[in-house]
Design a protein around this motif. Sequence first.
Motif: not given
Length: 467
Positions: A185-190, A397-404
């Motif tokens: 999730r941190l990677a998705a944020m970055e 959402y893209n930080m909390l549910q990155p795969e979807i």
Amino acid sequence: MQTSEKSLENSNLKPINPGNFLAQNPHLQSDLPGFDAKNPPAPKLIDTCVHCGFCLSTCPSYRVLGKEMDSPRGRIYLMDAINEGDAPLNQATAPHFDTCLGCLACVTTCPSGVQYDRLISATRHQLDRNYQRNLPDRFIRALIFNLFPYPHRLRPLLAPLFIYQKLGVQKLVRATGLLKKVFPRLAAMESILPPISVESFRDNLPTVIPPRGEKRYRVGMILGCVQRLFFSPVNEATVRVLTANGCEVVIPKSQGCCAALPEHQGQTEQAKIMARQMIDSFADIELDAIIINAAGCGHTLKEYGHILADDLEYQESAKAFAEKVKDVQEFLAKVGLTAQLFPLIEGELTIVYQDACHLLHGQKISLPPRQLLQQIPGVKLKEPLDAALCCGSAGVYNMLQPEIADELGQQKVENLLNTGAELIASANPGCSLQIKKHLELQGKQITLMHPIELLDYSIQGIKLQKK
């Protein structure tokens, strides 16, 4: 009905019978609490759902996951079961509400007029109060909700982030993929961190900006949180376009976050505090409209009457405030452009307009952005496949549910690129970050701009450089 039958046939799923729901799912049995008595999902609204399944084909989470309980219809079944005491609010039921992007495509599609937006909003506020999340989930949510809605907290981080990008550390972190393995999730944020520019470090817009030429309207303007730091050129372009078309622009310095992030994720008190502060910032200022240029923010601002419905002190002022809120494209299309527009390139420019969910489904604004873009000489608009399908950004959402979110982002970018357009126009910062991320992942270089930036270039006579 053909759409719903086809969706169910393809997924081999059958509608759930709430009466034997718990018996079929014994793992749901728990002593954990359900919804509390404060504004649970209203049974009256739940009962309007006739379980036809039309929502399935338009629901992005159902498209990706293919599970009935991750569709609007399935979630409504769960809400009903929890309301009736047939299922608890626990680790087996709550994640199905978290997978909802809140894109509201189902609201647009539903032939029965189900107010799913009201239902999922009430449910998310219940989750925040009554569901105990795990430690990593609590950490990332605390980081988001204590940082992003507060520009004055976020701005001090810009300097180290600027260094992080300029020294090449960002490229190294992304190349190794280590962060994604350790903390996805941190990677998705970055991964959606936009380039930090010098403009990000300053607020350079005065409180009152006079119109160019004859004054037609006096409007307030909301700067946003992420928007003012990472998309300041969009705010500056908005001011130039408004003033060029006879608007005096007022920007109260006391304004904060519009409450979109906390409201969308059920942070009840934080959302109310921010809504009250925003209303107070514009109190006693005579305005014809209050302008916002970010789709997600605009949808929340127009919901202030609902957010503060039980606040006796603010309920009336909240309704009055919400009635004045206009998306900048909605406003300009209504009042008309008076400034002369010039071509953006020599010859024809093909643009694909990307519909932000909270503009299209939340605010029901579809034609105004297209009408404005088509007024620019030489512009030819193209429409993508699945234009109404969410890009996967959906606030945080893209930080909390990155795969979807990644699967949806990939689909969105492919559909935009398949139009053959030379430029993408996107009217929401979250959508823009999501699309730029997936353009980069697919190795594609195509310009993405806010429609208001294109109007600004056209008014100034600035030519675009083709990539």
